[in-house]
Enzyme design. Structure first.
Site, mmCIF file in Angstrom:
data_model
loop_
_atom_site.group_PDB
_atom_site.id
_atom_site.type_symbol
_atom_site.label_atom_id
_atom_site.label_comp_id
_atom_site.label_asym_id
_atom_site.label_seq_id
_atom_site.Cartn_x
_atom_site.Cartn_y
_atom_site.Cartn_z
ATOM 1 N N CYS A 124 0.831 -1.216 0.000
ATOM 2 C CA CYS A 124 0.000 0.000 0.000
ATOM 3 C C CYS A 124 0.862 1.262 0.000
ATOM 4 O O CYS A 124 1.247 1.763 1.072
ATOM 5 C CB CYS A 124 -0.898 0.014 1.217
ATOM 6 S SG CYS A 124 -1.821 -1.506 1.437
ATOM 7 N N ILE A 157 -4.993 -0.424 -4.844
ATOM 8 C CA ILE A 157 -4.174 -1.433 -4.167
ATOM 9 C C ILE A 157 -4.567 -2.849 -4.620
ATOM 10 O O ILE A 157 -5.690 -3.306 -4.370
ATOM 11 C CB ILE A 157 -4.298 -1.305 -2.624
ATOM 12 C CG1 ILE A 157 -3.950 0.133 -2.184
ATOM 13 C CG2 ILE A 157 -3.406 -2.342 -1.933
ATOM 14 C CD1 ILE A 157 -2.582 0.648 -2.624
ATOM 15 N N GLN A 279 4.308 -10.801 -47.409
ATOM 16 C CA GLN A 279 5.562 -10.432 -46.749
ATOM 17 C C GLN A 279 5.372 -9.293 -45.737
ATOM 18 O O GLN A 279 6.072 -9.232 -44.728
ATOM 19 C CB GLN A 279 6.610 -10.038 -47.793
ATOM 20 C CG GLN A 279 8.005 -10.068 -47.207
ATOM 21 C CD GLN A 279 9.063 -9.738 -48.224
ATOM 22 O OE1 GLN A 279 8.940 -8.777 -48.993
ATOM 23 N NE2 GLN A 279 10.114 -10.521 -48.251
ATOM 24 N N GLN A 336 -3.940 -6.332 -35.087
ATOM 25 C CA GLN A 336 -3.912 -5.921 -36.500
ATOM 26 C C GLN A 336 -3.798 -7.139 -37.421
ATOM 27 O O GLN A 336 -4.489 -7.226 -38.440
ATOM 28 C CB GLN A 336 -2.728 -4.969 -36.715
ATOM 29 C CG GLN A 336 -2.726 -4.279 -38.074
ATOM 30 C CD GLN A 336 -3.869 -3.280 -38.204
ATOM 31 O OE1 GLN A 336 -4.404 -2.794 -37.214
ATOM 32 N NE2 GLN A 336 -4.266 -2.996 -39.439
ATOM 33 N N GLY A 340 -10.432 -7.912 -38.416
ATOM 34 C CA GLY A 340 -11.635 -7.673 -37.593
ATOM 35 C C GLY A 340 -11.791 -8.683 -36.473
ATOM 36 O O GLY A 340 -12.310 -8.358 -35.400
ATOM 37 N N GLU A 363 3.602 -0.004 -10.842
ATOM 38 C CA GLU A 363 4.979 -0.145 -10.319
ATOM 39 C C GLU A 363 5.934 0.865 -10.957
ATOM 40 O O GLU A 363 7.073 0.545 -11.297
ATOM 41 C CB GLU A 363 5.462 -1.586 -10.470
ATOM 42 C CG GLU A 363 4.629 -2.513 -9.595
ATOM 43 C CD GLU A 363 5.311 -3.781 -9.205
ATOM 44 O OE1 GLU A 363 6.550 -3.785 -9.075
ATOM 45 O OE2 GLU A 363 4.596 -4.768 -9.005
ATOM 46 N N THR A 365 5.232 4.273 -13.672
ATOM 47 C CA THR A 365 4.866 4.349 -15.092
ATOM 48 C C THR A 365 6.144 4.291 -15.935
ATOM 49 O O THR A 365 7.251 4.514 -15.431
ATOM 50 C CB THR A 365 4.134 5.667 -15.421
ATOM 51 O OG1 THR A 365 5.060 6.747 -15.244
ATOM 52 C CG2 THR A 365 2.910 5.883 -14.538
HETATM 53 C C1 LIG Z 1 -4.778 -1.893 -11.603
HETATM 54 C C2 LIG Z 1 -3.754 -1.163 -10.779
HETATM 55 C C3 LIG Z 1 -3.111 -1.831 -9.748
HETATM 56 C C4 LIG Z 1 -2.214 -1.152 -8.921
HETATM 57 N N1 LIG Z 1 -1.646 -1.791 -7.844
HETATM 58 C C5 LIG Z 1 -0.979 -1.063 -6.904
HETATM 59 C C6 LIG Z 1 -0.564 -1.667 -5.664
HETATM 60 O O1 LIG Z 1 -0.738 -2.864 -5.427
HETATM 61 N N2 LIG Z 1 0.011 -0.864 -4.728
HETATM 62 C C7 LIG Z 1 0.238 0.457 -4.942
HETATM 63 O O2 LIG Z 1 0.766 1.111 -4.040
HETATM 64 N N3 LIG Z 1 -0.106 1.044 -6.121
HETATM 65 C C8 LIG Z 1 -0.715 0.320 -7.101
HETATM 66 N N4 LIG Z 1 -1.105 0.904 -8.277
HETATM 67 C C9 LIG Z 1 -0.813 2.317 -8.494
HETATM 68 C C10 LIG Z 1 0.177 2.564 -9.615
HETATM 69 O O3 LIG Z 1 1.465 2.203 -9.219
HETATM 70 C C11 LIG Z 1 0.029 4.049 -10.000
HETATM 71 O O4 LIG Z 1 -1.197 4.151 -10.707
HETATM 72 C C12 LIG Z 1 1.190 4.554 -10.838
HETATM 73 O O5 LIG Z 1 2.375 4.605 -10.085
HETATM 74 C C13 LIG Z 1 0.917 5.943 -11.425
HETATM 75 O O6 LIG Z 1 0.388 6.817 -10.491
HETATM 76 P P1 LIG Z 1 -0.945 7.642 -10.854
HETATM 77 O O7 LIG Z 1 -1.944 6.679 -11.336
HETATM 78 O O8 LIG Z 1 -1.304 8.491 -9.702
HETATM 79 O O9 LIG Z 1 -0.544 8.537 -12.093
HETATM 80 P P2 LIG Z 1 0.230 9.998 -12.053
HETATM 81 O O10 LIG Z 1 1.447 9.895 -11.206
HETATM 82 O O11 LIG Z 1 -0.799 10.997 -11.711
HETATM 83 O O12 LIG Z 1 0.645 10.120 -13.549
HETATM 84 C C14 LIG Z 1 -0.156 10.731 -14.580
HETATM 85 C C15 LIG Z 1 0.730 10.839 -15.826
HETATM 86 O O13 LIG Z 1 1.820 11.732 -15.560
HETATM 87 C C16 LIG Z 1 3.056 11.096 -15.844
HETATM 88 N N5 LIG Z 1 4.079 11.598 -14.912
HETATM 89 C C17 LIG Z 1 3.992 11.758 -13.572
HETATM 90 N N6 LIG Z 1 5.135 12.258 -13.078
HETATM 91 C C18 LIG Z 1 5.979 12.397 -14.119
HETATM 92 C C19 LIG Z 1 7.322 12.862 -14.272
HETATM 93 N N7 LIG Z 1 8.053 13.266 -13.222
HETATM 94 N N8 LIG Z 1 7.852 12.888 -15.515
HETATM 95 C C20 LIG Z 1 7.141 12.478 -16.587
HETATM 96 N N9 LIG Z 1 5.873 12.031 -16.514
HETATM 97 C C21 LIG Z 1 5.307 11.982 -15.302
HETATM 98 C C22 LIG Z 1 2.771 9.601 -15.630
HETATM 99 O O14 LIG Z 1 3.706 8.780 -16.307
HETATM 100 C C23 LIG Z 1 1.363 9.504 -16.216
HETATM 101 O O15 LIG Z 1 1.448 9.407 -17.610
HETATM 102 C C24 LIG Z 1 -1.941 0.213 -9.163
HETATM 103 C C25 LIG Z 1 -2.551 0.862 -10.237
HETATM 104 C C26 LIG Z 1 -3.461 0.203 -11.022
HETATM 105 C C27 LIG Z 1 -4.149 0.952 -12.142
#
Ligand SMILES: Cc1cc2nc3c(=O)[nH]c(=O)nc-3n(C[C@H](O)[C@H](O)[C@H](O)COP(=O)(O)OP(=O)(O)OC[C@H]3O[C@@H](n4cnc5c(N)ncnc54)[C@H](O)[C@@H]3O)c2cc1C
Length: 380
Positions: A124, A157, A279, A336, A340, A363, A365
Site C-alpha cells: 500500500c 491497491i 511479406q 492488426q 476484424g 509499479e 509508469t
Molecule cells: C490496476 C492497478 C493496480 C495497482 N496496484 C498497486 C498496488 O498494489 N500498490 C500500490 O501502491 N499502487 C498500485 N497501483 C498504483 C500505480 O502504481 C500508480 O497508478 C502509478 O504509479 C501511477 O500513479 P498515478 O496513477 O497516480 O498517475 P500519475 O502519477 O498521476 O501520472 C499521470 C501521468 O503523468 C506522468 N508523470 C507523472 N510524473 C511524471 C514525471 N516526473 N515525468 C514524466 N511524466 C510523469 C505519468 O507517467 C502519467 O502518464 C496500481 C494501479 C493500477 C491501475
C-alpha cells in the site's frame, strides 16, 4: 563468462509453471476476464506447487530463489493470464519490503502466515494525490504510547480487499519529506480499516483493486518495520526488484499474442492463400519476435544483476519499460494481424492488448522508468 543456458532446476521450474499456466489458468482466463472473479483456487494451487513468493526466504515459507527464477515463472503465468499473474505478484510485492527490512521475529510473525500458510498480502503506497510522486503521500502514522495510529487513504491497491496482511507506507514526520516515511505491517482486520473494491478495469480483471481507508487504525509499535524514516528507501528498493517481474509479465503476454498470431495467419485465407504468405505480415511477425527475444534478454540481465548483488536499478528500469512497451506493441500488432477478428472478444488477442496497457502504468509508469534511466545517464 556468459552462459545463456538454464540449469536443470530452472528448466524444471519453467516446465512446472508452464504446465500449470496452460492447463489450469488458460482455460478459465476468459471467464475470469468476463466476471472479474478473484482466482482464489488458482492462487491456492500455485501456492501448493511453490509458484508464489519465490524470492522470499524459504525459512519463512518462500521459495528461497532468485529474481531470474521469479521472471521465468512470471513469464509463464502471464502467457496464460496477466490478471492472475498480477494477483500472484502482489504477494511478492507486499512481502519484499518485509524480506528486505523486517527483523527475524517480524518475518516469522508477518511473512510466514502468508508465504508458508498460503495467505494474501497487499502493498500500500499509492494514494489519490500521490501516484508517481510517492513523497506527496498524506497517510499519517502518529505514535501514541506503544502504538501507532494510522489515518489516510490508499487506492489502486492490488489484493487490497482480499489480503490478510497490508504493508503500509505512512508519514511519521512530515517535515522530513522522504526521510519521514515509515513502513508498517498491518493485519487487514485491524479495527478502523475499510476496504472497498474500486470500479471495473480495462484488463487484469481477475486481480482485485481496492481503496483502503485508515481511520484511527491502531497498530502495535512492534509492527514498525526497520526504523522510523526507512520507508521510502525500502519502497524504492522493493520497486527496483519487483518491476523486473512486470517486464517478464510483458514478455509472457507478448509471447502469447505472437503464438496466437502465428496460428491465425496460417489458417486465415484471403486472395486464395493463407495471409501468412504476405511479406508485409511476415515482417510484422519478425519484428514481434525481435522485440520479445530482446526484452527477455534485458529482463534476464536485470534479474541476474539483482541475484548477484550487483547494481541493478538502471537495468531493472530498462527491463520494466522495455518489457511492457514490447507487450503493448506486440499485442497491438497481434490485433492488426487478426483483422476484424482481433477486435472481437472470442479471439484472445484483444484481452492481451487490454492487459498489456497496465504493465506500462503500475509499479512506476514507463515515464518514471525513463526518468530513472535518464538520471543515471546524466549523473556525473
Ligand atoms: C490496476 C492497478 C493496480 C495497482 N496496484 C498497486 C498496488 O498494489 N500498490 C500500490 O501502491 N499502487 C498500485 N497501483 C498504483 C500505480 O502504481 C500508480 O497508478 C502509478 O504509479 C501511477 O500513479 P498515478 O496513477 O497516480 O498517475 P500519475 O502519477 O498521476 O501520472 C499521470 C501521468 O503523468 C506522468 N508523470 C507523472 N510524473 C511524471 C514525471 N516526473 N515525468 C514524466 N511524466 C510523469 C505519468 O507517467 C502519467 O502518464 C496500481 C494501479 C493500477 C491501475
Amino acid at each position: 563468462m556468459i552462459d545463456f543456458s538454464l540449469t536443470d532446476e530452472q528448466k524444471a521450474l519453467q516446465e512446472l509453471a508452464r504446465d500449470f499456466a496452460q492447463n489450469e489458468i488458460a482455460p478459465v482466463a476468459p471467464e475470469l476476464d468476463r466476471t472479474g472473479a478473484y482466482p482464489y483456487d488458482l492462487l491456492n494451487q500455485a501456492h501448493k506447487l511453490g509458484l508464489l513468493n519465490l524470492t522470499i526466504e524459504d525459512a519463512y515459507g518462500g521459495g528461497g530463489l532468485g529474481w531470474l527464477e521469479a521472471c521465468i515463472v512470471g513469464e509463464e503465468l502471464a502467457a496464460a493470464c496477466a490478471g492472475v499473474t498480477t494477483a500472484a505478484n502482489a504477494n511478492e510485492l507486499a512481502l519484499t519490503p518485509l524480506h528486505l527490512a523486517a527483523s527475524e521475529e517480524q518475518k516469522e510473525k508477518f511473512i510466514a502466515p502468508i508465504a508458508r500458510d498460503g495467505g494474501l498480502a497487499a502493498f500500500c503506497v499509492t494514494e489519490p494525490g500521490a501516484g508517481s510522486d510517492v513523497v506527496a503521500m498524506r497517510t499519517r502514522a502518529v505514535k501514541s504510547g506503544d502504538e501507532y495510529v494510522l489515518n489516510g487513504t490508499k487506492h489502486f491497491i492490488t489484493n487490497g480487499a482480499v489480503a490478510h496482511l497490508l504493508t503500509v507506507f505512512a508519514v511519521t514526520d512530515p517535515e522530513k519529506k522522504h526521510r519521514g516515511m515509515s513502513l508498517f505491517a498491518v493485519p487487514a482486520d485491524t479495527p478502523g480499516i475499510t476496504r472497498t473494491h474500486m470500479g471495473e478495469k480495462m484488463g487484469h480483471r481477475a486481480s482485485d483493486t481496492a481503496e483502503i481507508v485508515f481511520q484511527d487504525a491502531r497498530v502495535p509499535a512492534a509492527n514498525l518495520i526497520g526504523k522510523e524514516g526507512d520507508g521510502f528507501k525500502v519502497a524504492m528498493e522493493t520497486f527496483d526488484r519487483t518491476r523486473i517481474g512486470i517486464g517478464a509479465a510483458g514478455v509472457g503476454v507478448a509471447r502469447a499474442a505472437l503464438e496466437a498470431s502465428l496460428k491465425f495467419v496460417k489458417e486465415r485465407q484471403q486472395f486464395g492463400q493463407p495471409v501468412a504468405n504476405f511479406q508485409g505480415l511476415q515482417f510484422m511477425l519478425a519484428d514481434m519476435s525481435i522485440k520479445i527475444e530482446t526484452a527477455r534478454l534485458a529482463i534476464y540481465y536485470a534479474a541476474w544483476l539483482t541475484d548477484h548483488k550487483l547494481p541493478y536499478a538502471y537495468a531493472s528500469a530498462i527491463a520494466k519499460a522495455y518489457g511492457s512497451d514490447v507487450a503493448m506493441e506486440v499485442t497491438t500488432d497481434a490485433v492488426q494481424l487478426h483483422g476484424g477478428y482481433g477486435y472481437m472478444a472470442d479471439y484472445k488477442v484483444e484481452k492481451y492488448m487490454r492487459d498489456a496497457k497496465l504493465l506500462q502504468i503500475y509499479e512506476g509508469t514507463n515515464q518514471i522508468q525513463r526518468v530513472i534511466i535518464a538520471r543515471a545517464l546524466l549523473k556525473d
